[in-house]
Design a protein around this motif. Structure first.
Motif, PDB file in Angstrom:
ATOM      1  N   TYR A 230      17.115 -12.630  11.075  1.00 25.82           N
ATOM      2  CA  TYR A 230      16.415 -11.836  10.071  1.00 25.82           C
ATOM      3  C   TYR A 230      15.033 -11.427  10.550  1.00 25.82           C
ATOM      4  CZ  TYR A 230      14.179 -10.681   5.617  1.00 25.82           C
ATOM      5  OH  TYR A 230      13.496 -10.051   4.607  1.00 25.82           O
ATOM      6  N   SER A 231      14.369 -12.338  11.268  1.00 25.17           N
ATOM      7  CA  SER A 231      13.008 -12.062  11.712  1.00 25.17           C
ATOM      8  C   SER A 231      12.949 -10.904  12.704  1.00 25.17           C
ATOM      9  CB  SER A 231      12.385 -13.319  12.343  1.00 25.17           C
ATOM     10  OG  SER A 231      13.076 -13.664  13.524  1.00 25.17           O
ATOM     11  N   LEU A 232      14.091 -10.588  13.350  1.00 32.20           N
ATOM     12  CA  LEU A 232      14.135  -9.500  14.307  1.00 32.20           C
ATOM     13  C   LEU A 232      14.407  -8.155  13.629  1.00 32.20           C
ATOM     14  CD1 LEU A 232      16.253 -11.263  17.076  1.00 32.20           C
ATOM     15  CD2 LEU A 232      13.758 -11.011  16.996  1.00 32.20           C
ATOM     16  N   MET A 233      14.811  -8.195  12.378  1.00 33.29           N
ATOM     17  CA  MET A 233      15.150  -6.986  11.655  1.00 33.29           C
ATOM     18  C   MET A 233      13.926  -6.434  10.935  1.00 33.29           C
ATOM     19  SD  MET A 233      18.612  -8.559   9.976  1.00 33.29           S
ATOM     20  CE  MET A 233      18.756  -7.234   8.801  1.00 33.29           C
ATOM     21  N   SER A 234      13.990  -5.157  10.537  1.00 35.08           N
ATOM     22  CA  SER A 234      12.936  -4.593   9.700  1.00 35.08           C
ATOM     23  C   SER A 234      12.980  -5.268   8.340  1.00 35.08           C
ATOM     24  CB  SER A 234      13.130  -3.078   9.550  1.00 35.08           C
ATOM     25  OG  SER A 234      12.967  -2.428  10.784  1.00 35.08           O
ATOM     26  N   GLN A 235      11.827  -5.693   7.883  1.00 41.14           N
ATOM     27  CA  GLN A 235      11.744  -6.313   6.571  1.00 41.14           C
ATOM     28  C   GLN A 235      11.050  -5.338   5.629  1.00 41.14           C
ATOM     29  OE1 GLN A 235      10.218 -10.366   6.724  1.00 41.14           O
ATOM     30  NE2 GLN A 235      10.796 -10.474   8.872  1.00 41.14           N
ATOM     31  N   PHE A 236      11.425  -5.411   4.358  1.00 37.47           N
ATOM     32  CA  PHE A 236      10.902  -4.470   3.383  1.00 37.47           C
ATOM     33  C   PHE A 236      10.199  -5.200   2.241  1.00 37.47           C
ATOM     34  CE2 PHE A 236      14.357  -2.302   5.507  1.00 37.47           C
ATOM     35  CZ  PHE A 236      13.829  -1.040   5.749  1.00 37.47           C
ATOM     36  N   ILE A 237       9.199  -4.530   1.716  1.00 37.22           N
ATOM     37  CA  ILE A 237       8.520  -4.978   0.508  1.00 37.22           C
ATOM     38  C   ILE A 237       8.761  -3.929  -0.569  1.00 37.22           C
ATOM     39  CG2 ILE A 237       6.748  -6.292   1.745  1.00 37.22           C
ATOM     40  CD1 ILE A 237       4.872  -3.888   1.363  1.00 37.22           C
ATOM     41  N   LEU A 238       8.524  -4.307  -1.821  1.00 40.87           N
ATOM     42  CA  LEU A 238       8.639  -3.365  -2.928  1.00 40.87           C
ATOM     43  C   LEU A 238       7.248  -3.207  -3.531  1.00 40.87           C
ATOM     44  CD1 LEU A 238      10.549  -1.631  -4.621  1.00 40.87           C
ATOM     45  CD2 LEU A 238      10.951  -3.611  -6.092  1.00 40.87           C
ATOM     46  N   PHE A 239       6.710  -2.011  -3.414  1.00 39.60           N
ATOM     47  CA  PHE A 239       5.343  -1.733  -3.850  1.00 39.60           C
ATOM     48  C   PHE A 239       5.372  -0.640  -4.905  1.00 39.60           C
ATOM     49  CE2 PHE A 239       1.262   0.614  -3.160  1.00 39.60           C
ATOM     50  CZ  PHE A 239       0.401  -0.394  -3.591  1.00 39.60           C
ATOM     51  N   ASN A 240       5.120  -1.025  -6.149  1.00 33.34           N
ATOM     52  CA  ASN A 240       5.107  -0.067  -7.260  1.00 33.34           C
ATOM     53  C   ASN A 240       6.361   0.816  -7.262  1.00 33.34           C
ATOM     54  OD1 ASN A 240       2.635  -1.042  -8.204  1.00 33.34           O
ATOM     55  ND2 ASN A 240       1.482   0.342  -6.882  1.00 33.34           N
ATOM     56  N   ASP A 241       7.509   0.141  -7.181  1.00 34.33           N
ATOM     57  CA  ASP A 241       8.840   0.772  -7.283  1.00 34.33           C
ATOM     58  C   ASP A 241       9.266   1.540  -6.030  1.00 34.33           C
ATOM     59  OD1 ASP A 241       9.116  -0.268  -9.803  1.00 34.33           O
ATOM     60  OD2 ASP A 241       8.746   1.610 -10.860  1.00 34.33           O
ATOM     61  N   GLN A 242       8.534   1.407  -4.929  1.00 34.73           N
ATOM     62  CA  GLN A 242       8.931   2.062  -3.686  1.00 34.73           C
ATOM     63  C   GLN A 242       9.046   1.026  -2.575  1.00 34.73           C
ATOM     64  OE1 GLN A 242       6.935   5.714  -2.501  1.00 34.73           O
ATOM     65  NE2 GLN A 242       6.159   6.017  -4.579  1.00 34.73           N
ATOM     66  N   PHE A 243      10.075   1.200  -1.713  1.00 37.89           N
ATOM     67  CA  PHE A 243      10.248   0.312  -0.574  1.00 37.89           C
ATOM     68  C   PHE A 243       9.391   0.779   0.602  1.00 37.89           C
ATOM     69  CE2 PHE A 243      14.436  -0.184  -2.722  1.00 37.89           C
ATOM     70  CZ  PHE A 243      14.341  -1.548  -2.973  1.00 37.89           C
ATOM     71  N   PHE A 244       8.757  -0.177   1.262  1.00 38.20           N
ATOM     72  CA  PHE A 244       8.006   0.067   2.488  1.00 38.20           C
ATOM     73  C   PHE A 244       8.334  -1.052   3.465  1.00 38.20           C
ATOM     74  CE2 PHE A 244       5.492   2.045  -0.844  1.00 38.20           C
ATOM     75  CZ  PHE A 244       5.034   3.228  -0.277  1.00 38.20           C
ATOM     76  N   THR A 245       8.200  -0.776   4.770  1.00 34.74           N
ATOM     77  CA  THR A 245       8.302  -1.877   5.722  1.00 34.74           C
ATOM     78  C   THR A 245       7.123  -2.818   5.493  1.00 34.74           C
ATOM     79  OG1 THR A 245       7.105  -0.604   7.396  1.00 34.74           O
ATOM     80  CG2 THR A 245       9.528  -0.522   7.446  1.00 34.74           C
ATOM     81  N   ASN A 246       7.329  -4.081   5.821  1.00 38.46           N
ATOM     82  CA  ASN A 246       6.315  -5.070   5.466  1.00 38.46           C
ATOM     83  C   ASN A 246       5.019  -4.932   6.256  1.00 38.46           C
ATOM     84  OD1 ASN A 246       7.190  -6.008   7.916  1.00 38.46           O
ATOM     85  ND2 ASN A 246       7.383  -8.143   7.302  1.00 38.46           N
ATOM     86  N   ASP A 247       5.013  -4.089   7.292  1.00 37.43           N
ATOM     87  CA  ASP A 247       3.771  -3.865   8.029  1.00 37.43           C
ATOM     88  C   ASP A 247       3.089  -2.563   7.609  1.00 37.43           C
ATOM     89  OD1 ASP A 247       5.647  -2.162   9.086  1.00 37.43           O
ATOM     90  OD2 ASP A 247       5.271  -2.679  11.185  1.00 37.43           O
ATOM     91  N   ALA A 248       3.595  -1.916   6.561  1.00 35.92           N
ATOM     92  CA  ALA A 248       2.995  -0.666   6.090  1.00 35.92           C
ATOM     93  C   ALA A 248       1.663  -0.949   5.401  1.00 35.92           C
ATOM     94  CB  ALA A 248       3.946   0.046   5.123  1.00 35.92           C
ATOM     95  N   ALA A 249       0.703  -0.050   5.599  1.00 35.73           N
ATOM     96  CA  ALA A 249      -0.625  -0.198   4.984  1.00 35.73           C
ATOM     97  C   ALA A 249      -0.594   0.382   3.575  1.00 35.73           C
ATOM     98  CB  ALA A 249      -1.673   0.509   5.838  1.00 35.73           C
ATOM     99  N   VAL A 250      -0.150  -0.424   2.622  1.00 33.56           N
ATOM    100  CA  VAL A 250       0.016   0.082   1.263  1.00 33.56           C
ATOM    101  C   VAL A 250      -1.206  -0.154   0.376  1.00 33.56           C
ATOM    102  CG1 VAL A 250       2.523  -0.121   1.322  1.00 33.56           C
ATOM    103  CG2 VAL A 250       1.148  -2.051   0.524  1.00 33.56           C
ATOM    104  N   LEU A 251      -2.055  -1.120   0.731  1.00 39.79           N
ATOM    105  CA  LEU A 251      -3.224  -1.426  -0.093  1.00 39.79           C
ATOM    106  C   LEU A 251      -4.453  -0.690   0.432  1.00 39.79           C
ATOM    107  CD1 LEU A 251      -2.829  -5.275  -0.680  1.00 39.79           C
ATOM    108  CD2 LEU A 251      -2.075  -3.383  -2.130  1.00 39.79           C
ATOM    109  N   GLN A 252      -5.205  -0.103  -0.472  1.00 40.75           N
ATOM    110  CA  GLN A 252      -6.433   0.580  -0.106  1.00 40.75           C
ATOM    111  C   GLN A 252      -7.602  -0.403  -0.066  1.00 40.75           C
ATOM    112  OE1 GLN A 252      -6.825   3.694  -3.030  1.00 40.75           O
ATOM    113  NE2 GLN A 252      -5.272   4.990  -2.044  1.00 40.75           N
ATOM    114  N   ALA A 253      -8.671  -0.012   0.605  1.00 42.34           N
ATOM    115  CA  ALA A 253      -9.862  -0.865   0.690  1.00 42.34           C
ATOM    116  C   ALA A 253     -10.475  -1.118  -0.679  1.00 42.34           C
ATOM    117  CB  ALA A 253     -10.893  -0.220   1.626  1.00 42.34           C
ATOM    118  N   SER A 254     -10.213  -0.227  -1.627  1.00 43.35           N
ATOM    119  CA  SER A 254     -10.772  -0.367  -2.973  1.00 43.35           C
ATOM    120  C   SER A 254      -9.946  -1.285  -3.874  1.00 43.35           C
ATOM    121  CB  SER A 254     -10.882   1.016  -3.636  1.00 43.35           C
ATOM    122  OG  SER A 254      -9.587   1.625  -3.713  1.00 43.35           O
TER     123      SER A 254
END
Length: 286
Positions: free
Chosen positions: A5-29
Motif C-alpha cells: 500500500y505504501s508504494l501506491m498513490s494514497q488519497f485524502i478527502l478534502f471538502n468532498d474532493q479527492f487529492f493525493t496525500n502530497d497535494a498542497a491543499v491547505l493555504q497559509a491562511s
C-alpha cells in the motif's frame, strides 16, 4: 499488504474532493495552522464497518458547539459512514482502516474569525487486523509532570491545540517509554498522550472524571457502558498518581487501538485480567 500500500498513490478527502496525500491543499491562511482553530476525530473501520459512528458524531457536534462553529448537524453519523467508506474505496483498502477527520474554521482574520463555517480533511491508513487486538506485550509508562493539562471548558474535547501532548510525547521518546500519563493542573491523573486511563484498585475500576480535564473519549464511553452492562463497579474519580504504586491493573483506551494493558510503572508490575475481559467484549460487538 501495508508495505504494498505504501508504494501506491494514497488519497485524502478534502471538502468532498479527492487529492493525493502530497497535494498542497491547505493555504497559509488556514486557521488550524495559524491558531490551532480546529478539532479532530480518530476513527476505526473493521470489516468495512465504521465503529461507533453515532458516538463519534455526538462528540464532533459537542466540540463544534463548544468552539462556536457552524454546520455541526451536517457532520452526522451518516456523513461519517459515507465519507470514510468513499475514501477507503478510493484507496482500495479492504475494510480495515484508521481515519483522522480534521475540521477547521474557514476564512481569514486574526484571532477574530471572519466566519464560523468549517472545512474538513479526512486521512486514512490501512490496518491489517480485523478486530481490536489486546497487546501481547504490556506497555511501560511513566508520569509526565513537566507541563500540566489545564482544566477548562475545552479540556474534554480533541482540539488541534495539542502542544501539551506533543511535549509529553517528546519526553516519552527521550526516556524510551511506550506511553506517558499526564497530570492535570491540580496534580491528579488525567490521561495519556493518546488514550484515556483506567486503574483497577482493590477490585474497583477507576477512571479520571471529565471534571479532571481528560478528553471525553469514544472508547472511554464504550468501556463505561460495557462495565455497566456486565455489572462491574466503575467509578469516575479524582485519582492521585500514588495509586499507580498500589494498583492491580492499569489500562488505556482509544477508538483505534481499543484496550491496551500496561505492564509496568517504575518497578511496579501489573496484571491484565480486566483489560483482557474488556477487549474480548469489544470484539463480540463487531
Amino acid at each position: 499488504m501495508a508495505q504494498l500500500y505504501s508504494l501506491m498513490s494514497q488519497f485524502i478527502l478534502f471538502n468532498d474532493q479527492f487529492f493525493t496525500n502530497d497535494a498542497a491543499v491547505l493555504q497559509a491562511s488556514n486557521r488550524a495552522f495559524k491558531f490551532g482553530d480546529g478539532l479532530f476525530e480518530s476513527m476505526r473501520m473493521c470489516g468495512g464497518k465504521l465503529q461507533y459512528p453515532e458516538l463519534h458524531a455526538d462528540r464532533i457536534k459537542a466540540t463544534m458547539k463548544a468552539l462556536k462553529m457552524d454546520g455541526y448537524n451536517l457532520l452526522d453519523d451518516y456523513f461519517l459512514k459515507q465519507k470514510t467508506a468513499e475514501l477507503a474505496r478510493k484507496n482500495k483498502i479492504q475494510g480495515n482502516a484508521r481515519f483522522r477527520l480534521s475540521i477547521y474554521r474557514q476564512g481569514q482574520g486574526l484571532y477574530t474569525p471572519e466566519t464560523n463555517k468549517v472545512g474538513y480533511l479526512i486521512e486514512v491508513k490501512p490496518l491489517e487486523t480485523t478486530t481490536y487486538e489486546l497487546n501481547k506485550k504490556g506497555i511501560i509508562v511513566d508520569v509526565y509532570d513537566e507541563i500540566a493539562k489545564p482544566i477548562n471548558k475545552l479540556s474534554n474535547y480533541k482540539t488541534t491545540n495539542s502542544l501539551p501532548f506533543v511535549m509529553a510525547a517528546i519526553f516519552q521518546k527521550q526516556h524510551q517509554l511506550d506511553e506517558v500519563l499526564l497530570l492535570n493542573q491540580n496534580g491528579f491523573l488525567c490521561e495519556s498522550t493518546s488514550s484515556n486511563l483506567f486503574v483497577v484498585y482493590q477490585n474497583q475500576i477507576y477512571t479520571p472524571a471529565l471534571s479532571e480535564g481528560c478528553v471525553g473519549g469514544v472508547m472511554r464511553n464504550v468501556v463505561m457502558q460495557l462495565a455497566k452492562k456486565h455489572q462491574l463497579p466503575l467509578i469516575e474519580a479524582q485519582i492521585n498518581p500514588q495509586i499507580l504504586n498500589e494498583a492491580e491493573e492499569v489500562f488505556l483506551t482509544n477508538a483505534v487501538s481499543g484496550v491496551r494493558w500496561v505492564m509496568g510503572y517504575g518497578r511496579k508490575r501489573y496484571f491484565n485480567e480486566v483489560a483482557r475481559m474488556f477487549s474480548g467484549w469489544l470484539n463480540q460487538s463487531l
